[in-house]
Motif scaffolding. Structure first.
Motif, short mmCIF file in Angstrom:
data_model
loop_
_atom_site.label_atom_id
_atom_site.label_comp_id
_atom_site.label_asym_id
_atom_site.label_seq_id
_atom_site.Cartn_x
_atom_site.Cartn_y
_atom_site.Cartn_z
N UNK A 78 0.84 -1.21 0.00
CA UNK A 78 0.00 0.00 0.00
C UNK A 78 0.87 1.24 0.00
N UNK A 79 1.95 1.24 0.80
CA UNK A 79 2.83 2.41 0.85
C UNK A 79 3.53 2.59 -0.50
N UNK A 80 3.87 1.48 -1.12
CA UNK A 80 4.51 1.58 -2.43
C UNK A 80 3.58 2.21 -3.45
N UNK A 81 2.31 1.85 -3.40
CA UNK A 81 1.34 2.42 -4.34
C UNK A 81 1.19 3.92 -4.12
N UNK A 82 1.15 4.34 -2.85
CA UNK A 82 1.02 5.77 -2.55
C UNK A 82 2.24 6.53 -3.04
N UNK A 83 3.45 5.95 -2.78
CA UNK A 83 4.66 6.66 -3.20
C UNK A 83 4.74 6.77 -4.73
N UNK A 84 4.34 5.73 -5.44
CA UNK A 84 4.38 5.77 -6.91
C UNK A 84 3.42 6.79 -7.45
N UNK A 85 2.19 6.89 -6.83
CA UNK A 85 1.22 7.87 -7.29
C UNK A 85 1.71 9.28 -7.04
N UNK A 86 2.37 9.50 -5.89
CA UNK A 86 2.90 10.83 -5.56
C UNK A 86 4.00 11.21 -6.55
N UNK A 87 4.86 10.26 -6.89
CA UNK A 87 5.96 10.56 -7.81
C UNK A 87 5.43 10.91 -9.19
N UNK A 88 4.40 10.17 -9.64
CA UNK A 88 3.81 10.46 -10.94
C UNK A 88 3.19 11.85 -10.96
N UNK A 89 2.54 12.21 -9.86
CA UNK A 89 1.87 13.51 -9.78
C UNK A 89 2.92 14.64 -9.83
#
Length: 1059
Positions: free
Chosen positions: A743-754
């Motif tokens: 879950x933390x990995x998904x959040x970090x990836x979404x933040x980086x894309x944004x």
């Protein structure tokens, strides 16, 4: 017949009776076969008869010896001592010569008789001339020669004394050239021809001498030319002095003119420099306007960039913040992915561990079932297996021990082979060093041959001998090898060195004291054990007779050697027996010469390959070649030896390299064997340990055969179940943790894309402003660079203006002022030497500068000084000396011209003499034919003599009366013995008429004649002798009773020889 009458009438005219020079008696003592014999001779015809061996011919031999003939000239002996009667120590021949009349020889000294006595001993022979009272008058050969020439007694002329051998040779000779030689010598034409030839050679020598004298004038002419050159040089001295004064004047004003040229050049230079000022100032002004324009553009560009910087500063700040946040988000994402991967791996390991525990539980259950069913049978099988393993291990251990023994043996063999190869390599290395040492020695021998016979030590010894040469009575000779050379190439070099090698390094001294001094020199030169031979230097060169040499066709050591030093030659003979050492080419030939042929005077035989063979009594010895003997020391060229040694060295190097390769291969095999041995040892030890362990295991199984092993495995299964439960709990915890990490990995990836999208949007929106700002900054940089370049150009032109234009103008103006001052000073000094008008009268100084004039003046001063020092004499003295030498040369030329004219006169006279000689020779030719025909006519025979001086041949043609129809006999050997003897006698008498002598002698002139021919010949000979008027001595073994009696004919009978 007309020719014969003319010849007969010419006899009294050609020959005049004179009693001087006639032999009165001959006395012989211990001469040949006579102990003592004295025979009186008549003044006209003397017949001496006797049996063969009675000593008749010894009378003529005694006459020849008495008048100075050599022993070989008599054809009866090779040396004078051979004439001494056997058993006696001396021999004496005494001849009394009549010395009366107008042709007498020094009658006031010798009187009416000259006694000529010659005494012969074993070592010497002496001739004594005595007067009529027996007193000694002279004993020189020149005195005897004077008497012989005065009386014209030539005992070697066959017409004066024809010995027995000459008679036979003359009668039997059918060779035309031999007859010509007989005639040429008997008629004295040979003597006259030799005299003319000798005169011709003397004239040639005189011509050469006169030519040499004429050539000797050339150095005097050269001196005369040099003297004339001196006079001309002295005449030039004054001219040089005048030229020096003129050059001094020109040099003084040339400095003024040179300064004028420099002033003109400076004015031109100042004008050119001033012309450069406007151009430089224009360039400076142009660069100044360009700089001002660039500065204005830069100020405008800076204002534009400041405005743009205010607008883009916020965008840049936001861009930097977004870029930093994006970097942090990306980093966090990567860290979470790594943690997730690590936790997943731990979870997989735990799942595998659970499966492993479950498998262990299952195995425990299955094992328990098997153990309960067949425990006993399993233990028995196990015992059998253990026993089989023990047996197999023991067998393997035995094979390993055998393999270890074989490897040890191979290892020992390999070590032995390596040691043997190493020894061979050492041998080859030693051979290579020896060959290289030999090559160095041979190269040294090429430089100095003496070093071949002792090396550098002999050079030091020779230097020591030279330093102490005053201590020697006679300088030592050596080493002997340095004085020897081979005659026919280097074929026998090794055989000769093998034969006399011990003598090649030897030194020869004259006495024991010199030997001690030489040993002291050797110690000084560090030459120990120098070989020395003491020999008598005064002994002449040995004369080795042929019968003392080995009677073989093979060469001896002495025959193939050559030396200019007779002492070295004598030492080789006396100390080395070199004349008795025979050299052969091969072994078989050497054995045949040494042992089978029984050759006298043979000591040793040496072969080309070094074998030495000799026999002492019945013992035959063959010695093999001495390989340690140094070879080739006597060779004339060492190139072949060097090439052979280099080939040997190359071969030895190849062999050594081959041995090294074999050694490396053997060492590799030895290393492999050692590794195999270590491996086998380890395997043997392992096998021993394995055997021991298996034996112990077998013993343990047997000991525990009866015990039971029913331990319960329930406790182990429960423990495994508990562990499985615990691992399941940990797996569930890990799975929950992995879900949180995902879950933390998904959040970090979404933040980086944004953040990435926001950064891209910001960059896109600010791209135009940023590009415009960057372009403005680049333009500003270019403008600033252009401003810097233009300011540099402006500064460059300013530097040129200040340093290269204005400063040069100042320097040129200052130099111009200095030149004006220098001109005034130079003009003042030049006016003191001479006025300028005088220089103009001399042609001025155009084309010359002061340096050139100064160099010319220096050269002329040096020449003037040199000429003044060179000729100390005055020019008048030189002229007087020149005239004196000229008169001397003229006088010599006249003298040499007179010599040349006299030589020319002599040559002309010689030519006339040759013409007269040829005319006389032609006359003698005709005279000989006439006299020959006259004597032949007494027996009714006719003949002709063909004589050719060009071909040097004389042929006799005889025509017998009974053979009138046949052709003429051209070879007297075609006649019978009597006819040939008679015709030959007629030829001899014809020759006698052509010669003059006080006495004549003939021995066995009537051989091969029959009774009729002998009577006719004897009558003819007696009539001829009486008509000719000289004394005749005729010796014959035949009966002369048919010779008519008369007071002028004396007959004597020799005593019969004793048996």
């Amino acid at each position: 017949m007309a020719d014969s009458s003319v010849s007969s009438r010419s006899i009294p005219i050609l020959h005049r009776r004179s009693s001087a020079g006639i032999i009165r008696n001959v006395r012989m003592e211990n001469f040949m076969c006579h102990s003592h014999l004295q025979i009186e001779l008549g003044e006209w015809v003397n017949f001496i008869t006797g049996q063969n061996g009675s000593g008749k011919s010894a009378i003529l031999t005694a006459l020849c010896v008495a008048f100075g003939c050599r022993a070989k000239g008599t054809q009866r002996a090779s040396t004078l001592k051979d004439f001494i009667k056997t058993g006696c120590s001396y021999a004496v021949v005494c001849v009394e010569i009549k010395n009366e009349g107008e042709d007498a020889f020094k009658p006031e000294i010798y009187g009416d008789t000259i006694i000529l006595e010659r005494r012969i001993t074993e070592s010497t022979s002496t001739t004594v001339l005595k007067d009529h009272q027996g007193r000694k008058v002279a004993s020189r050969k020149d005195d005897l020669r004077e008497i012989v020439e005065h009386f014209n007694i030539d005992v070697e002329n066959p017409c004066v004394i024809m010995s027995q051998d000459k008679s036979r040779e003359f009668l039997h000779s059918g060779n035309d050239k031999d007859k010509f030689k007989f005639f040429y010598k008997a008629s004295l034409l040979q003597q006259v021809s030799d005299l003319l030839q000798n005169i011709d050679e003397h004239l040639k020598s005189a011509n050469a001498l006169v030519h040499e004298l004429e050539e000797s004038i050339k150095p005097m002419l050269k001196e005369l030319d040099e003297l004339q050159g001196k006079i001309k040089n002295m005449e030039h001295v004054e001219e040089i002095s005048q030229r020096v004064q003129q050059l001094k004047k020109k040099l003084a004003w040339s400095w003024v003119y040179d300064v004028d040229k420099q002033l003109e050049e400076q004015r031109t230079k100042i004008g050119r420099l001033k012309d450069r000022i406007p151009a430089c100032q224009a360039k400076i002004d142009l660069q100044l306007s360009v700089v001002e324009e660039l500065m204005e553009r830069i100020s405008k560009k800076k204002a534009q960039i400041a405005c743009m910087m205010e607008n883009t500063s916020e965008v840049r700040r936001m861009k930097d913040e977004l870029q930093q946040t994006l970097s942090l988000a990306t980093k966090e994402k990567l860290e979470l992915e790594e943690e997730y991967s690590r936790k997943g791996n731990q979870l997989q390991k735990m799942v595998k561990h659970v499966r492993l525990l479950e498998q262990q539980i299952q195995d425990i259950h299955e094992q328990h079932v098997k153990n309960t069913q067949a425990e006993e049978s399993e233990i028995e099988e196990k015992l059998k297996e253990l026993q089989c393993e023990v047996d197999a291990t023991a067998s393997s251990l035995a094979s390993l021990k055998e393999e270890e023994s074989a490897l040890l043996e191979s290892l020992n063999e390999g070590s032995s082979e390596i040691r043997r190869i190493a020894n061979e390599i050492d041998d080859f290395e030693r051979k290579r060093r020896e060959i290289e040492h030999s090559i160095r020695e041979i190269n040294q021998h090429q430089i100095n041959k003496v070093t071949a016979f002792g090396g550098d030590k002999v050079i030091n010894l020779l230097r020591a001998i030279e330093r102490h040469q005053e201590r020697f009575k006679k300088p030592p000779i050596g080493p002997i090898g340095a004085h020897l050379t081979l005659v026919n190439g280097d074929t026998w070099a090794f055989a000769v060195e093998n034969a006399i090698g011990r003598l090649l390094n030897t030194f020869i001294v004259a006495n024991h004291k010199d030997a001690l001094v030489l040993r002291g020199c050797a110690r000084e030169a560090s030459y120990g054990h120098v070989p020395i031979v003491i020999y008598d230097f005064a002994r002449p060169r040995l004369d080795i007779r042929p019968h003392m040499l080995p009677q073989t066709n093979h060469p001896t050591t002495l025959s193939v050697l050559q030396t200019e030093n007779h002492i070295v030659y004598n030492v080789l003979v006396d100390m080395g027996d070199a004349e008795r050492q025979v050299l052969v080419r091969d072994y078989d030939m050497g054995k045949a010469v040494a042992f089978e042929q029984r050759i006298l005077n043979l000591k040793e035989v040496h072969t080309l390959d070094g074998y030495k063979m000799f026999s002492r009594g019945s013992v035959q010895t063959i010695l093999p070649p001495n390989r340690k003997l140094r070879r080739g020391r006597l060779c004339s060229s060492f190139d072949g030896q060097i090439n052979d040694l280099q080939r040997d060295a190359s071969h030895v190097n190849e062999e050594a390299q081959q041995r090294r390769r074999r050694k490396r291969d053997a060492e590799g095999r030895l290393q492999d064997l050692q590794e195999d041995l270590q491996s086998v040892k380890r395997r043997r030890l392992n096998a021993e340990r394995n055997l021991m362990s298996k034996k112990l295991a077998l013993q343990d199984v047997k000991n525990a055969y009866g015990a039971e092993a029913n331990a319960s495995s329930a406790s182990n299964v429960d423990e495994l179940h508990q562990e499985i439960s615990k691992v399941h709990e940990e797996v569930q915890e890990k799975k929950m943790l992995l879900e949180k990490l995902q879950a933390r990995m998904n959040e970090a990836e979404a933040k980086a894309k944004k953040l990435k999208v926001s950064f891209e949007n910001l960059c896109e929106s600010a791209k135009g402003e940023i590009d415009a700002f960057d372009k403005a900054e680049n333009d500003l940089i270019k403008l600033e660079q252009a401003l810097h370049d233009e300011e540099a150009k402006k500064a460059h032109y300013e530097v040129i203006m200040n340093n290269k234009v204005l400063s040069l103008i100042k320097e040129a103006e200052a130099h111009y002022v200095d030149l004006e001052k220098n001109r005034l000073e130079s003009c003042r000094k030049a006016s003191i030497i001479c006025p300028e008008s005088e220089i103009e009268a001399l042609g001025g100084c155009e084309g010359s500068n002061p340096e050139q004039l100064s160099a010319q003046l220096t050269r002329l001063n040096q020449r003037l000084q040199h000429e003044s020092q060179r000729y100390s004499e005055s020019i008048d003295d030189l002229r007087m000396l020149y005239e004196k030498k000229e008169r001397k040369i003229s006088k010599k030329r006249k003298t040499y011209k007179a010599f040349r004219e006299k030589l020319h006169a002599c040559e002309t006279a010689l030519g006339l003499r040759r013409v007269k000689f040829d005319r006389n020779a032609s006359f003698l030719k005709r005279q000989l034919t006439w006299q020959f025909n006259r004597h032949l006519g007494k027996k009714g025979i006719s003949g002709n003599i063909k004589l050719s001086y060009e071909e040097k041949t004389l042929s006799v043609e005889v025509k017998m009366p009974q053979d009138a129809s046949s052709s003429t006999v051209r070879d007297t050997r075609g006649l019978s013995g009597g006819e040939r003897s008679f015709s030959t006698l007629c030829f001899a008498l014809a020759l006698h008429e052509l010669t003059e002598a006080p006495f004549r002698a003939m021995d066995e002139f009537d051989v091969f004649m029959d009774a009729v021919s002998r009577k006719i010949s004897l009558d003819t000979l007696v009539d001829f002798a009486l008509a000719l008027g000289s004394q005749w001595i005729l010796i014959t073994p035949h009966d002369i009773s048919m010779v008519k009696q008369g007071e002028r004919i004396k007959k004597q009978q020799m005593a019969a020889p004793r048996s």
